[in-house]
Each structure stands twice: as structure tokens, then as C-alpha cells.
Enzyme design. Structure first.
Site, mmCIF file in Angstrom:
data_model
loop_
_atom_site.group_PDB
_atom_site.id
_atom_site.type_symbol
_atom_site.label_atom_id
_atom_site.label_comp_id
_atom_site.label_asym_id
_atom_site.label_seq_id
_atom_site.Cartn_x
_atom_site.Cartn_y
_atom_site.Cartn_z
ATOM 1 N N ASN A 10 0.657 3.934 3.197
ATOM 2 C CA ASN A 10 1.651 2.859 3.237
ATOM 3 C C ASN A 10 2.848 3.285 2.394
ATOM 4 O O ASN A 10 2.816 3.187 1.180
ATOM 5 C CB ASN A 10 1.034 1.561 2.708
ATOM 6 C CG ASN A 10 2.047 0.431 2.657
ATOM 7 O OD1 ASN A 10 3.135 0.542 3.235
ATOM 8 N ND2 ASN A 10 1.708 -0.648 1.976
ATOM 9 N N LYS A 12 5.702 1.919 2.229
ATOM 10 C CA LYS A 12 6.553 0.798 1.796
ATOM 11 C C LYS A 12 8.025 1.144 2.074
ATOM 12 O O LYS A 12 8.312 1.779 3.074
ATOM 13 C CB LYS A 12 6.286 0.469 0.321
ATOM 14 C CG LYS A 12 4.777 0.368 0.050
ATOM 15 C CD LYS A 12 4.431 -0.202 -1.282
ATOM 16 C CE LYS A 12 2.923 -0.287 -1.415
ATOM 17 N NZ LYS A 12 2.492 -0.983 -2.598
ATOM 18 N N HIS A 95 0.208 -7.851 4.219
ATOM 19 C CA HIS A 95 0.194 -7.099 2.957
ATOM 20 C C HIS A 95 0.601 -8.042 1.817
ATOM 21 O O HIS A 95 1.440 -8.923 2.013
ATOM 22 C CB HIS A 95 1.158 -5.908 3.040
ATOM 23 C CG HIS A 95 1.038 -5.016 1.845
ATOM 24 N ND1 HIS A 95 1.678 -5.302 0.666
ATOM 25 C CD2 HIS A 95 0.324 -3.880 1.640
ATOM 26 C CE1 HIS A 95 1.359 -4.361 -0.218
ATOM 27 N NE2 HIS A 95 0.542 -3.487 0.350
ATOM 28 N N GLU A 97 2.502 -7.764 -0.606
ATOM 29 C CA GLU A 97 3.947 -7.840 -0.885
ATOM 30 C C GLU A 97 4.646 -8.756 0.117
ATOM 31 O O GLU A 97 5.613 -9.450 -0.225
ATOM 32 C CB GLU A 97 4.547 -6.424 -0.901
ATOM 33 C CG GLU A 97 4.163 -5.698 -2.189
ATOM 34 C CD GLU A 97 4.020 -4.198 -2.076
ATOM 35 O OE1 GLU A 97 4.564 -3.596 -1.131
ATOM 36 O OE2 GLU A 97 3.346 -3.615 -2.948
ATOM 37 N N GLU A 167 -7.339 -5.520 -0.701
ATOM 38 C CA GLU A 167 -6.410 -5.027 -1.713
ATOM 39 C C GLU A 167 -6.199 -6.072 -2.799
ATOM 40 O O GLU A 167 -5.364 -6.972 -2.644
ATOM 41 C CB GLU A 167 -5.050 -4.709 -1.066
ATOM 42 C CG GLU A 167 -5.087 -3.599 -0.053
ATOM 43 C CD GLU A 167 -3.713 -2.934 0.051
ATOM 44 O OE1 GLU A 167 -3.632 -1.723 -0.185
ATOM 45 O OE2 GLU A 167 -2.726 -3.633 0.334
ATOM 46 N N GLY A 173 -0.203 -0.831 -7.157
ATOM 47 C CA GLY A 173 0.932 -0.251 -7.878
ATOM 48 C C GLY A 173 0.818 -0.335 -9.387
ATOM 49 O O GLY A 173 1.800 -0.128 -10.101
ATOM 50 N N SER A 213 -4.017 1.274 -6.069
ATOM 51 C CA SER A 213 -4.070 2.398 -7.012
ATOM 52 C C SER A 213 -5.134 3.447 -6.654
ATOM 53 O O SER A 213 -5.796 3.990 -7.543
ATOM 54 C CB SER A 213 -4.261 1.891 -8.438
ATOM 55 O OG SER A 213 -3.141 1.109 -8.825
HETATM 56 P P1 PGA Z 1 -0.783 1.499 -4.357
HETATM 57 O O1 PGA Z 1 -0.430 0.517 -3.141
HETATM 58 O O2 PGA Z 1 -1.697 2.564 -3.822
HETATM 59 O O3 PGA Z 1 0.525 2.048 -4.818
HETATM 60 O O4 PGA Z 1 -1.469 0.666 -5.400
HETATM 61 C C1 PGA Z 1 -1.392 0.161 -2.191
HETATM 62 C C2 PGA Z 1 -0.815 -0.785 -1.185
HETATM 63 O O5 PGA Z 1 0.029 -1.612 -1.532
HETATM 64 O O6 PGA Z 1 -1.177 -0.737 0.010
#
Ligand code: PGA
Length: 250
Positions: A10, A12, A95, A97, A167, A173, A213
Site C-alpha cells: 500500500n 498510499k 482503509h 486512513e 489493521e 505507521g 508496521s
Molecule cells: P504501515 O501501513 O505498514 O506503514 O504501518 C500499513 C497500512 O496502512 O496499510
């Protein structure tokens, strides 16, 4: 039943078209694609160049979001029809976000999942609790609500092709991944919810990823859990080297 692990990158809001295409060409060189399905999720602008670069290879492409209508006066939105046209096979839906920064509701998520399936695309449905919800002991309740509302009105056949990504919001993140046994417990819980809602065949078929992460260092232990069938990778998917190591861990 053996489920093929699915590892998704992903990106983003990262990567220009040249960056996305060169990553695609490099990852195609670096991987042999045996034993795991690999999916890239570029930003909308890079979807078509990436699907061109990956055409004729096992590498799959996902969009990061979608709108539920086929077309119309929806300035700024992209329809499932357009995503198919651009060569996508998967779409990320819900997601965290999207939910937390852009106010996406469970009802929106349900409409998006249905629209994706109606067009023969596959949904990667993201669910997960915030830190406050986890601290209050609400993880299962939140995940159950998100899953049930997202799957509202979906038949058995539609559910079977679904990918779920667990998630936890506090792990995204932050550099703080869920402990493998904690992620396993939630993924198991999600599978049991699907078993109760549909049947064992569907539950054993649905692939459930973990995201938050994921790094080359922790991927092995996470992916070794019986109900973790892959990873949705953000930060560590931006570099070919680290993403390759995560795919190899699967
Ligand atoms: P990350 O993001 O691996 O940077 O924690 C995962 C995601 O948002 O799908």
C-alpha cells in the site's frame, strides 16, 4: 485447507509514475512469485502505467479506494468501472486512513464492497480498532461491527473471494506492530465470524491479512500464524529491498 498468502504494497500517497514503474520492473526482476500472491497498490495516477508494466506477469494491481457509482457527477471520485479499465484486479476498501481522515462510514464501506464485487473486482476489506478501543477491551466488538456492516447483503459466493485485512489503527505507521499472537487471535476471531455468518467452506477460503508496521524483521513471525494469510504493508513497501524480503518471508 492451504491458502495462498497475499502480500500487498500500500503505497498510499507516494510515488510518481516513473518511480512506480521502476519499482514494478525491479520487483518483477527480484521475485519468482512462487508461493505468494503479490499486489501493488499505487496511487490512482500510476495505476495504468503499473498495470502495463506488470501485464503478462503474476503481479497484481489494486486501487487504494473507489466510489460506488459507475459514473456521474461525482467530482474527484473514481468508479469501479474505471479501475477495471485501468487493469486493476483488487481494490482496498475501508482503509483506516479513509475511515479516520476522510470520514468514511461502515455504510460507505458496504456500498464500496458491493460496487467492487459487482464489477468483478476483488475487495481487500480493511478493519481494525483504535488504541482507545483496544485499551477499553473493545477490539472484537469493533472488528465484528465493521465486518458485519461491510458484508451486509453479501451472499456466500461473493464472500468467498473476499480478502480481509486486520489493521489495528495504533499499529499503522507507528513502528509498533501487533504481537503475532495478538494479531493471530483477532484474525482467528474474524474467521469465526465469517464461519458463523456463512459456512466453514467460505471461512477456510477467505484470506485474512495483517497490516500495521510490518517489516522484514517481524514479517516471518506474523506470517507464521495459522490465521494470518498475508500482509498489507505501508512504509516498508516503498523500497524494493524491504518489500522483497517481506514477500520472501511469506
Ligand atoms: P504501515 O501501513 O505498514 O506503514 O504501518 C500499513 C497500512 O496502512 O496499510
Amino acid at each position: 485447507m492451504a491458502r495462498v498468502p497475499i502480500i500487498a504494497a500500500n503505497w498510499k500517497m507516494h510515488k510518481t509514475i516513473p518511480e512506480a514503474v521502476s519499482f514494478t520492473l525491479e520487483i518483477l526482476q527480484a521475485l519468482n512469485f512462487s508461493g505468494a500472491e503479490v499486489v501493488l497498490c499505487p496511487p490512482f495516477t500510476a495505476l495504468w502505467p503499473v498495470t502495463r508494466a506488470a501485464s503478462g506477469t503474476p503481479l497484481q494491481v489494486a486501487a487504494q479506494d473507489v466510489y460506488w457509482a459507475d459514473q456521474g457527477a461525482f467530482t474527484g471520485e473514481v468508479s469501479p468501472l474505471m479501475l477495471r479499465d485501468a487493469g486493476c484486479t483488487y481494490v482496498l476498501v475501508g482503509h483506516s486512513e479513509r475511515r479516520h481522515l476522510f470520514g468514511e462510514t461502515d455504510e460507505n464501506v458496504n456500498r464500496k464492497v458491493k460496487a467492487v464485487l459487482r464489477h468483478g473486482l476483488k475487495a481487500i476489506l480493511c478493519v481494525g480498532e483504535t488504541l482507545a478501543e483496544r485499551d477499553a477491551g473493545g477490539t472484537n466488538r469493533v472488528v465484528e461491527r465493521q465486518l458485519n456492516l461491510a458484508l451486509k447483503g453479501l451472499g456466500m459466493g461473493e464472500a468467498a473471494g473476499l480478502i480481509v485485512a486486520y489493521e489495528p489503527v495504533w499499529a499503522i505507521g507507528t513502528g509498533r506492530n501487533a504481537a503475532p499472537e495478538d494479531a493471530q487471535a483477532v484474525n482467528f476471531f474474524i474467521r469465526e465470524l465469517i464461519r458463523n455468518r456463512y459456512n466453514s467452506e467460505v471461512a477456510d477460503q477467505v484470506r485474512i491479512q495483517y497490516g500495521g508496521s510490518v517489516t522484514p524483521e517481524n514479517a516471518g513471525l506474523l506470517l507464521a500464524q495459522p490465521d494470518i494469510d498475508g500482509a498489507l504493508v505501508g512504509g516498508a513497501s516503498l523500497k524494493v529491498d524491504s518489500f522483497k524480503l517481506i514477500v520472501q518471508a511469506a
